[in-house]
Scaffold this motif. Sequence first.
Motif, short mmCIF file in Angstrom:
data_model
loop_
_atom_site.label_atom_id
_atom_site.label_comp_id
_atom_site.label_asym_id
_atom_site.label_seq_id
_atom_site.Cartn_x
_atom_site.Cartn_y
_atom_site.Cartn_z
N ILE A 103 2.35 1.64 -3.53
CA ILE A 103 1.33 2.16 -4.49
C ILE A 103 1.14 3.63 -4.26
O ILE A 103 0.91 4.53 -5.27
N SER A 104 0.79 4.00 -2.90
CA SER A 104 0.37 5.56 -2.67
C SER A 104 1.68 6.22 -3.19
O SER A 104 1.44 7.18 -3.61
N THR A 106 1.18 12.00 -9.76
CA THR A 106 0.13 13.14 -9.42
C THR A 106 0.96 14.62 -9.32
O THR A 106 0.72 15.49 -10.15
N LYS A 157 1.66 6.72 -6.76
CA LYS A 157 0.52 7.67 -7.16
C LYS A 157 0.81 9.04 -6.83
O LYS A 157 0.43 9.71 -7.66
N GLU A 158 1.54 9.36 -5.62
CA GLU A 158 1.94 10.78 -5.30
C GLU A 158 3.03 11.22 -6.47
O GLU A 158 2.84 12.41 -7.15
N GLY A 172 0.89 -1.19 -0.04
CA GLY A 172 0.17 -0.06 -0.08
C GLY A 172 0.91 1.20 -0.12
O GLY A 172 0.51 2.25 -0.58
N ASN A 173 2.06 1.31 0.79
CA ASN A 173 2.79 2.41 0.90
C ASN A 173 3.48 2.63 -0.50
O ASN A 173 3.83 3.84 -0.92
#
Length: 284
Positions: free
Chosen positions: A25-26, A33, A29-30, A22-23
């Motif tokens: 992937i986030s 973005t 994503k960051e 999860g870390n």
Amino acid sequence: MIQQEPDVLPSGWVKAPTARRGNIISAIKELVTKTFVIAELEVRKLRHDPTDLVVRSVQPSLWLLIFGQVFARLREIPTGSLPYLDFMAAGILAQSVLYIAIFTGGMTLIWERDLGIVHKFLASPTPRVAMVLGKALACGVRCLSQVLVIYAIATFLGVKLNFHPIAIFQVLLLVMLGAGCFCIFSLIIGCLAKTRERMTGIGQMLTMPLFFASNAIYPVAIMPGWLKFISHLNPLTYQVDALRGTMLLNGSSVYGFGFDLMILAFTLTVLAIIGGRLYPRVAM
């Protein structure tokens, strides 16, 4: 008898990898973005000075209209079955991307440093690599206008271009990757040079060797041995080779489109990591 799952799992048990995934992937994503946010800020600058795109198109126009016509009449450069203007068109597109990227990346960074914009970026939680990749992406968007210019002039001169949608998409991708590589390379130089005068001198010193130590206006086969070695280390060589195989109707790639694309992507990744590490130095 069913054994109940303990309330507290041992360290490194099943739930830990899930959290790590999860870390990751986030974080990705960051990164994506923030990269697009930085790119959007850079592209907005074109609204204030769209004439810059017109000015940037003068140099490749002169190369194709003047130098290309003269060199084509000499008939001294062996280009195989390709007419020399066809051979040169891909090289001039890559050259135009090179010049814009070199003189946009580092100079813009130093200008933003003088205005205090870099300090604001560094104070934000934006990843440093995202700042570098955002500027590279914006530079690629800026260079897309050169595709229209080169295609228009080349068509006027009778160059046989490949207008298949897939080929055009490949050309745009190569322009974006090449612009990104040389823009980040320029950013790295800007982080080390730190002054506009020094950046201008270094930029002028590097663009011509990068251009002439490639296959932009003559094939690698006719180069002396030492220059062949340098050309194989030059990312511009692989960009030109891929462009020559995609944008020309009868063109072919020496190294293969996949290999050229892999070299450009690898170069972009390595330069982005280095640029992200050096980016804070420009504010020192």
